[in-house]
Scaffold this motif. Structure first.
Motif, PDB file in Angstrom:
ATOM      1  N   LEU A  44      34.797  37.613  36.397  1.00  0.00           N
ATOM      2  CA  LEU A  44      35.353  38.360  35.269  1.00  0.00           C
ATOM      3  C   LEU A  44      35.094  37.620  33.964  1.00  0.00           C
ATOM      4  N   TYR A  45      35.287  36.309  34.010  1.00  0.00           N
ATOM      5  CA  TYR A  45      35.086  35.481  32.817  1.00  0.00           C
ATOM      6  C   TYR A  45      33.642  35.586  32.326  1.00  0.00           C
ATOM      7  N   GLU A  46      32.699  35.426  33.247  1.00  0.00           N
ATOM      8  CA  GLU A  46      31.285  35.482  32.869  1.00  0.00           C
ATOM      9  C   GLU A  46      30.918  36.865  32.346  1.00  0.00           C
ATOM     10  N   HIS A  47      31.449  37.912  32.981  1.00  0.00           N
ATOM     11  CA  HIS A  47      31.125  39.277  32.567  1.00  0.00           C
ATOM     12  C   HIS A  47      31.673  39.572  31.176  1.00  0.00           C
ATOM     13  N   MET A  48      32.909  39.169  30.916  1.00  0.00           N
ATOM     14  CA  MET A  48      33.497  39.428  29.601  1.00  0.00           C
ATOM     15  C   MET A  48      32.775  38.639  28.509  1.00  0.00           C
ATOM     16  N   LYS A  49      32.318  37.439  28.829  1.00  0.00           N
ATOM     17  CA  LYS A  49      31.536  36.658  27.864  1.00  0.00           C
ATOM     18  C   LYS A  49      30.224  37.376  27.541  1.00  0.00           C
ATOM     19  N   GLU A  50      29.587  37.930  28.573  1.00  0.00           N
ATOM     20  CA  GLU A  50      28.334  38.653  28.361  1.00  0.00           C
ATOM     21  C   GLU A  50      28.547  39.887  27.502  1.00  0.00           C
ATOM     22  N   LYS A  73      39.291  30.830  29.619  1.00  0.00           N
ATOM     23  CA  LYS A  73      39.848  30.629  30.954  1.00  0.00           C
ATOM     24  C   LYS A  73      41.219  29.974  30.805  1.00  0.00           C
ATOM     25  N   SER A  74      42.246  30.675  31.237  1.00  0.00           N
ATOM     26  CA  SER A  74      43.598  30.121  31.151  1.00  0.00           C
ATOM     27  C   SER A  74      43.972  29.489  32.489  1.00  0.00           C
ATOM     28  N   GLY A  75      45.187  28.957  32.530  1.00  0.00           N
ATOM     29  CA  GLY A  75      45.729  28.485  33.794  1.00  0.00           C
ATOM     30  C   GLY A  75      46.444  29.618  34.509  1.00  0.00           C
ATOM     31  N   CYS A  76      47.236  29.257  35.506  1.00  0.00           N
ATOM     32  CA  CYS A  76      47.923  30.245  36.342  1.00  0.00           C
ATOM     33  C   CYS A  76      48.995  30.984  35.550  1.00  0.00           C
ATOM     34  N   HIS A  77      48.982  32.314  35.610  1.00  0.00           N
ATOM     35  CA  HIS A  77      49.994  33.140  34.959  1.00  0.00           C
ATOM     36  C   HIS A  77      51.284  33.187  35.778  1.00  0.00           C
ATOM     37  N   GLY A  78      51.199  32.862  37.051  1.00  0.00           N
ATOM     38  CA  GLY A  78      52.372  32.867  37.911  1.00  0.00           C
ATOM     39  C   GLY A  78      52.494  34.074  38.811  1.00  0.00           C
ATOM     40  N   PHE A  79      51.982  35.240  38.378  1.00  0.00           N
ATOM     41  CA  PHE A  79      52.124  36.465  39.160  1.00  0.00           C
ATOM     42  C   PHE A  79      50.969  36.540  40.152  1.00  0.00           C
ATOM     43  N   PRO A  84      43.250  39.094  40.579  1.00  0.00           N
ATOM     44  CA  PRO A  84      43.009  38.361  39.345  1.00  0.00           C
ATOM     45  C   PRO A  84      43.697  39.013  38.134  1.00  0.00           C
ATOM     46  N   LEU A  85      44.186  38.165  37.228  1.00  0.00           N
ATOM     47  CA  LEU A  85      44.946  38.626  36.073  1.00  0.00           C
ATOM     48  C   LEU A  85      44.150  38.405  34.790  1.00  0.00           C
ATOM     49  N   MET A  86      44.396  39.315  33.820  1.00  0.00           N
ATOM     50  CA  MET A  86      43.746  39.199  32.521  1.00  0.00           C
ATOM     51  C   MET A  86      44.748  39.598  31.440  1.00  0.00           C
ATOM     52  N   ARG A  87      44.956  38.713  30.480  1.00  0.00           N
ATOM     53  CA  ARG A  87      45.868  38.988  29.365  1.00  0.00           C
ATOM     54  C   ARG A  87      45.044  39.222  28.104  1.00  0.00           C
ATOM     55  N   ILE A  88      45.412  40.258  27.345  1.00  0.00           N
ATOM     56  CA  ILE A  88      44.710  40.577  26.104  1.00  0.00           C
ATOM     57  C   ILE A  88      45.673  40.426  24.935  1.00  0.00           C
ATOM     58  N   GLU A  89      45.359  39.535  24.040  1.00  0.00           N
ATOM     59  CA  GLU A  89      46.158  39.339  22.823  1.00  0.00           C
ATOM     60  C   GLU A  89      45.387  39.894  21.634  1.00  0.00           C
ATOM     61  N   LEU A  96      46.332  43.734  35.975  1.00  0.00           N
ATOM     62  CA  LEU A  96      46.522  43.205  37.319  1.00  0.00           C
ATOM     63  C   LEU A  96      45.384  43.609  38.251  1.00  0.00           C
ATOM     64  N   LYS A  97      45.103  42.742  39.202  1.00  0.00           N
ATOM     65  CA  LYS A  97      44.088  42.999  40.230  1.00  0.00           C
ATOM     66  C   LYS A  97      42.794  43.519  39.614  1.00  0.00           C
ATOM     67  N   VAL A  98      42.347  42.834  38.576  1.00  0.00           N
ATOM     68  CA  VAL A  98      41.156  43.247  37.844  1.00  0.00           C
ATOM     69  C   VAL A  98      39.902  42.947  38.660  1.00  0.00           C
ATOM     70  N   GLN A  99      39.012  43.909  38.702  1.00  0.00           N
ATOM     71  CA  GLN A  99      37.725  43.743  39.368  1.00  0.00           C
ATOM     72  C   GLN A  99      36.615  43.682  38.326  1.00  0.00           C
ATOM     73  N   GLU A 100      35.479  43.176  38.709  1.00  0.00           N
ATOM     74  CA  GLU A 100      34.371  43.060  37.760  1.00  0.00           C
ATOM     75  C   GLU A 100      33.967  44.419  37.203  1.00  0.00           C
ATOM     76  N   SER A 101      34.123  45.453  38.025  1.00  0.00           N
ATOM     77  CA  SER A 101      33.777  46.810  37.574  1.00  0.00           C
ATOM     78  C   SER A 101      34.719  47.330  36.493  1.00  0.00           C
ATOM     79  N   ASP A 102      35.866  46.663  36.299  1.00  0.00           N
ATOM     80  CA  ASP A 102      36.820  47.095  35.272  1.00  0.00           C
ATOM     81  C   ASP A 102      36.506  46.506  33.899  1.00  0.00           C
ATOM     82  N   CYS A 103      35.648  45.504  33.853  1.00  0.00           N
ATOM     83  CA  CYS A 103      35.434  44.764  32.610  1.00  0.00           C
ATOM     84  C   CYS A 103      34.909  45.637  31.475  1.00  0.00           C
ATOM     85  N   GLY A 104      33.970  46.536  31.783  1.00  0.00           N
ATOM     86  CA  GLY A 104      33.409  47.398  30.753  1.00  0.00           C
ATOM     87  C   GLY A 104      34.463  48.257  30.087  1.00  0.00           C
TER      88      GLY A 104
END
Length: 624
Positions: A44-50, A73-79, A84-89, A96-104
């Protein structure tokens, strides 16, 4: 980063780091903790960077360049269960439960236009919770030690400084004497988070009072309890907080060297710590003449081989010295003769992580959280039969009921709550009558349990408490270093009795023998781990004696867990006489003729359950 030589320069660097963070219009924080990495978050990290690099007028952070969109890349969110988790500020969205296909979709909708992707958000009772802070799992917590985990880039010291790292060290070095620092920790009533809850200020003052001037500061990051990962998440997600706590401790007691003892099974934590130490040395927070003062401190990492006993202080220091990790007779204590026979401050990761905010915000503020004798918060690894599993942090004294049913969301699948094993193998089991008991050091000690490092395993009605006791005793027995007879032989005898009971071969006299052995071990074992080894057995025996009796007198496991006490039977009304069960029975315990109901010879049956798996008609049942 340039080396910081004085306080004025530190304030300038902090302002620059904060300005850099604010210049990012949108921050994508992808969980880089062990759990989410196992679920594929690196992709997910590599895809979002691309995606950020490909988009017109968008720059990805490269060296000193500041991007409009930051992918981190953050540390553990706890949940952890939802990774895999992704936070957007700045929106606070947590996906929640983000897959690579969700990145777009996330990039197009949220990163560029600020629109939520609701299908990836937490739902409960048909309600969508857009922000992380609104989710019940987080809303019921008080995250202080874990505040930055999941919210900053875990691999950049600039992100840590922008979030307040080393402010406590700054105050200690430029505004406080070592004696004043120790007094602040003493006044805060901070107690060690590694298990026993010993007052940190008292330990520090004892080291500072020693005539020997060569002293050490050691961090216990071994964390050997099954299911516990509090310290690991801090080391992975906010390593500078722990390092800062060790620096403050070293300044307070006059130490010039420190060691972080981390188990080798934590490769990511070790990698992040090495990076953080290198960054801190480059910036002038570690090494000689720290921040332009006379204070010097160097930090080393020592990898442990995963021995549970090395969580004990004297065994841990022996392991660092290159010896076999075994406890020694005390006194003398570690504060007098610790690492290389020198006075040593030894605390765990979470304890050191509390120190910077105590120095920065004051002892009185800290005492306002938790209970009078157990102030502050406690991180727990909430696992087992509970809806929301993961890493949590709540004020000391929070009722168990609030943790299980509010933060944890209750028991899944409509099952009933049965027990919580707290404190790992060294802890004890709490039953339904303990749900309103406060989770603090003294409340649990009164009933023969302990917080330990913070492992918390929730169990439902389908759990056999005798088997739970056997499991933890098996773990403790295997991990015994063998140095003292009470632990080496006593735990083996207790394990043998428990194995007989779960096999339906126990006697009522065995229960008395278990208590006698437990009493002997608790009073004569060499170290704290041995002394606490019987706790899971005695606590389950006290709270669930009826289950032990059922195993012994009735040869029955009420939960239907103990395989040797299961009784398999064939319903003649449902049996079609196909013979599949008989043909696949490894003990040849099933007999009959084709097209007629078959029967099971209970004396020959080995209770393996293969017949249930083979039957296509549901004719074979298990009696509890």
């Amino acid at each position: 980063m340039i080396r910081i030589e004085n306080r004025f320069q530190l304030k300038q660097v902090r302002a620059e780091c904060q300005a850099e963070t604010k210049q990012e219009k949108c921050r994508v924080l992808i969980c880089g903790g062990t759990g989410c990495l196992a679920g594929g978050s690196a992709k997910l990290y590599e895809h979002m960077k691309e995606l950020a690099a490909e988009h017109e007028n968008v720059q990805v952070e490269i060296g000193p360049e500041i991007a409009h969109i930051g992918v981190h890349k953050s540390g553990c969110h706890g949940f952890c269960e939802m990774g895999p988790l992704m936070r957007i500020e700045p929106y606070g969205y947590l996906y929640l439960k983000v897959q690579e296909s969700d990145c777009g979709e996330i990039f197009e909708k949220t990163v560029l236009r600020g629109q939520p992707v609701e299908r990836l958000m937490f739902r409960q009772d048909n309600k969508v919770y857009p922000s992380e802070e609104e989710i019940p799992f987080y809303a019921k917590q008080t995250r202080l030690v874990l505040k930055n985990c999941g919210h900053i880039d875990a691999e950049r010291i600039e992100a840590a400084i922008a979030a307040g790292a080393y402010e406590g060290l700054e105050k200690a070095l430029f505004e406080m004497t070592p004696k004043a620092v120790i007094q602040a920790i003493t006044d805060s009533k901070l107690r060690g988070r590694g298990g026993a809850g010993f007052p940190a200020g008292k330990k520090w003052s004892q080291v500072a009072a020693q005539k020997e001037t060569v002293r050490y500061v050691v961090c216990n990051g071994d964390e050997g309890d099954p299911g516990a990962f509090m310290d690991r998440s801090i080391m992975e997600g906010d390593p500078h907080r722990m390092i800062e706590g060790m620096l403050i401790a070293a300044y307070a007691v006059g130490a010039q060297e420190g060691y972080i003892y981390v188990r080798a099974e934590y490769p990511l934590a070790i990698e992040r710590l090495k990076l953080a130490i290198a960054q801190a040395e480059e910036a002038g927070f570690l090494g000689d003449n720290i921040l332009g003062t006379d204070f010097c401190f160097r930090l080393h990492i020592n990898r442990g081989a995963g021995a549970f006993v090395c969580g004990e202080g004297s065994a841990l220091t022996a392991s660092i010295e290159g010896k076999r990790g075994m406890p020694r007779v005390k006194p003398p204590r570690t504060v007098e003769h610790g690492l290389w026979e020198k006075p040593t401050v030894l605390n765990n990761v979470e304890t050191y992580a509390n120190v910077p905010m105590i120095i920065q915000r004051g002892a009185e503020w800290y005492r306002g959280i938790g209970t009078p004798e157990s102030p502050g918060t406690k991180a727990f690894a909430l696992t087992g039969n509970v809806c929301n599993t993961g890493l949590i942090e709540v004020p000391m004294g929070t009722p168990l009921r609030d943790i299980v049913f509010d933060v944890g969301g209750g028991i899944p699948n409509g099952k009933k709550f049965k027990a919580v094993q707290i404190g790992g193998p060294s802890g004890g089991c709490l039953s339904e009558k303990d749900l309103d008991r406060h989770m603090d050091f003294d409340s649990l000690t009164k009933i023969g349990a302990m917080i330990g490092s913070g492992g918390m395993v929730v169990m439902d009605e389908d759990t056999c408490m005798v088997e739970v006791a056997r499991f933890f005793m098996s773990f403790t027995q295997r991990e015994s270093c063998g140095k003292c007879v009470p632990c080496r032989e006593g735990t083996q005898r207790m394990l043998e009795i428990l194995e007989r009971i779960v096999a339906g071969q126990g006697t009522m006299e065995d229960l008395d023998t278990l208590r006698d052995l437990a009493d002997m071990i608790e009073n004569t074992a060499l170290c704290g781990l041995g002394k606490s080894a019987p706790k899971p057995v005695i606590s389950t025996l006290n709270a669930f004696r009826d289950e032990y009796v059922a195993h012994i007198r009735d040869r029955r496991c009420p939960a239907g867990v103990c395989s040797k006490l299961r009784v398999y039977s064939i319903d003649p009304a449902k049996c079609k006489g196909c013979s599949k069960c008989a043909r696949n029975c490894p003990a040849s315990a099933i007999h009959g003729t084709l097209k007629s109901p078959y029967t099971i010879d209970q004396d020959a049956c080995i209770r393996c359950g293969s017949c249930v798996e083979q039957c296509a008609f549901g004719a074979i049942t298990v009696e509890k």
